[in-house]
Enzyme design. Sequence first.
Site, mmCIF file in Angstrom:
data_model
loop_
_atom_site.group_PDB
_atom_site.id
_atom_site.type_symbol
_atom_site.label_atom_id
_atom_site.label_comp_id
_atom_site.label_asym_id
_atom_site.label_seq_id
_atom_site.Cartn_x
_atom_site.Cartn_y
_atom_site.Cartn_z
ATOM 1 N N ASN A 1 0.746 -1.057 -0.171
ATOM 2 C CA ASN A 1 0.121 -0.047 0.069
ATOM 3 C C ASN A 1 1.125 1.262 0.019
ATOM 4 O O ASN A 1 1.491 1.430 1.005
ATOM 5 C CB ASN A 1 -1.031 -0.196 1.267
ATOM 6 C CG ASN A 1 -1.680 1.228 1.546
ATOM 7 O OD1 ASN A 1 -1.838 2.053 0.509
ATOM 8 N ND2 ASN A 1 -2.310 1.200 2.479
ATOM 9 N N LYS B 1 0.075 4.206 -0.424
ATOM 10 C CA LYS B 1 -0.484 5.444 0.147
ATOM 11 C C LYS B 1 -0.419 6.650 -0.876
ATOM 12 O O LYS B 1 -0.303 6.395 -1.917
ATOM 13 C CB LYS B 1 -0.168 5.752 1.490
ATOM 14 C CG LYS B 1 -0.304 4.398 2.500
ATOM 15 C CD LYS B 1 -0.314 4.823 3.872
ATOM 16 C CE LYS B 1 -0.432 3.444 4.726
ATOM 17 N NZ LYS B 1 -0.328 3.547 6.101
ATOM 18 N N HIS C 1 -9.766 1.498 4.713
ATOM 19 C CA HIS C 1 -8.437 1.805 5.378
ATOM 20 C C HIS C 1 -8.744 2.767 6.597
ATOM 21 O O HIS C 1 -9.254 3.903 6.357
ATOM 22 C CB HIS C 1 -7.446 2.367 4.291
ATOM 23 C CG HIS C 1 -6.154 2.330 5.142
ATOM 24 N ND1 HIS C 1 -5.886 3.278 5.872
ATOM 25 C CD2 HIS C 1 -5.161 1.400 4.961
ATOM 26 C CE1 HIS C 1 -4.548 2.879 6.440
ATOM 27 N NE2 HIS C 1 -3.896 1.911 5.874
ATOM 28 N N GLU D 1 -7.195 5.279 7.473
ATOM 29 C CA GLU D 1 -6.556 6.755 7.155
ATOM 30 C C GLU D 1 -7.800 7.404 6.152
ATOM 31 O O GLU D 1 -8.074 8.457 6.440
ATOM 32 C CB GLU D 1 -5.384 6.816 6.530
ATOM 33 C CG GLU D 1 -4.248 6.402 7.162
ATOM 34 C CD GLU D 1 -2.946 5.768 6.502
ATOM 35 O OE1 GLU D 1 -2.998 5.833 5.385
ATOM 36 O OE2 GLU D 1 -2.109 5.357 7.274
ATOM 37 N N GLU E 1 -6.009 -4.659 10.820
ATOM 38 C CA GLU E 1 -4.953 -3.541 10.857
ATOM 39 C C GLU E 1 -5.388 -2.687 12.064
ATOM 40 O O GLU E 1 -5.933 -1.799 12.176
ATOM 41 C CB GLU E 1 -5.011 -2.573 9.793
ATOM 42 C CG GLU E 1 -4.708 -3.254 8.397
ATOM 43 C CD GLU E 1 -3.829 -2.117 7.414
ATOM 44 O OE1 GLU E 1 -2.881 -2.508 6.986
ATOM 45 O OE2 GLU E 1 -4.236 -1.405 7.256
ATOM 46 N N GLY F 1 2.144 2.411 10.963
ATOM 47 C CA GLY F 1 3.037 3.669 10.873
ATOM 48 C C GLY F 1 3.685 3.904 12.232
ATOM 49 O O GLY F 1 4.403 4.906 12.314
ATOM 50 N N SER G 1 2.633 -1.918 10.624
ATOM 51 C CA SER G 1 4.127 -1.879 10.952
ATOM 52 C C SER G 1 5.063 -3.306 10.702
ATOM 53 O O SER G 1 5.789 -3.707 11.465
ATOM 54 C CB SER G 1 4.565 -1.723 12.556
ATOM 55 O OG SER G 1 4.220 -0.190 12.781
HETATM 56 P P1 PGA Z 1 2.656 0.413 7.724
HETATM 57 O O1 PGA Z 1 0.778 0.662 7.105
HETATM 58 O O2 PGA Z 1 2.854 -0.770 7.178
HETATM 59 O O3 PGA Z 1 3.418 1.720 7.609
HETATM 60 O O4 PGA Z 1 2.047 0.327 9.316
HETATM 61 C C1 PGA Z 1 0.134 -0.332 7.089
HETATM 62 C C2 PGA Z 1 -1.129 0.169 6.310
HETATM 63 O O5 PGA Z 1 -1.699 1.268 6.578
HETATM 64 O O6 PGA Z 1 -1.766 -0.424 5.510
#
Ligand code: PGA
Length: 252
Positions: free
Chosen positions: A8, A10, A94, A96, A166, A172, A212
């Site tokens: 992903n 983003k 997601h 976000e 998640e 993150g 992460s």
């Molecule tokens: P990350 O994000 O691996 O940077 O923690 C995962 C995600 O948001 O799908």
Amino acid sequence: MKSLVIANWKMNPETEKEAKNLFDLIRSGIKDIKNVEVVICPPFVWLPILVGSSALTFGFGSQDCFWEESGAFTGEISPQMLKNLGCQYVILGHSERRIYSGETDEMVAKKIKAALESGLEPILCIGETAKQKKQNKTKDVLEQQLKESLNHLITQSFDRLIIAYEPIWAIGTGNPCKIKDAKEVLLFLREFLNKILGPEISKNIRIIYGGSINSQNAKDFVKKANFQGLLVGGASLNAQEFIKIVKNIDKA
Ligand code: PGA
């Protein structure tokens, strides 16, 4: 079935040149992979460029879609447009998008239904906040998200769906879920799907983990916790790190 490793990206990278470069590095690093299906989810604008140049070494997905097929919906992209472009997957719900774009379970439910009808495979993201975890509400939150997001589907037969657990506090932060806790959540999700959809449908739904993930911890989530794949954010922007993740899963 092959494990899934989904990148992903983003809202990255900023230029077409960087996107192509990252993609080419990943492609050349994983050409001999046998047991992993790699899916790249770049921003919408880079999709046509990368899909066109891939010769189908990868699966492709987008990071969102709308629920209508076409019409006066300024700024939106329909599932059919993505399908026509060569995408197989779409990330939906997601955290976000829920946080920054006000996406609700009801909107996610409509998007999942539309994506399935267009022949895309939705990757439904669910997860609890740090506060909810502290209050021991993880299972209640996941159960509610699943019930509401799959609302339209419960009576309908479907077999193309991926659920990404998640935990929001793990995204993150460099602080992934403990393997023991992730395993418990996975068992809970599987039991819940068996209960609401029946084991015949449930067995076709892949459950993956995100939050992460890096090359050190990736294998444990697949090997020890038994997830059927991973959703990788930050680490998928570093070609070498992402290649290591894929190779570790390939050998797992
Ligand atoms: P990350 O994000 O691996 O940077 O923690 C995962 C995600 O948001 O799908």
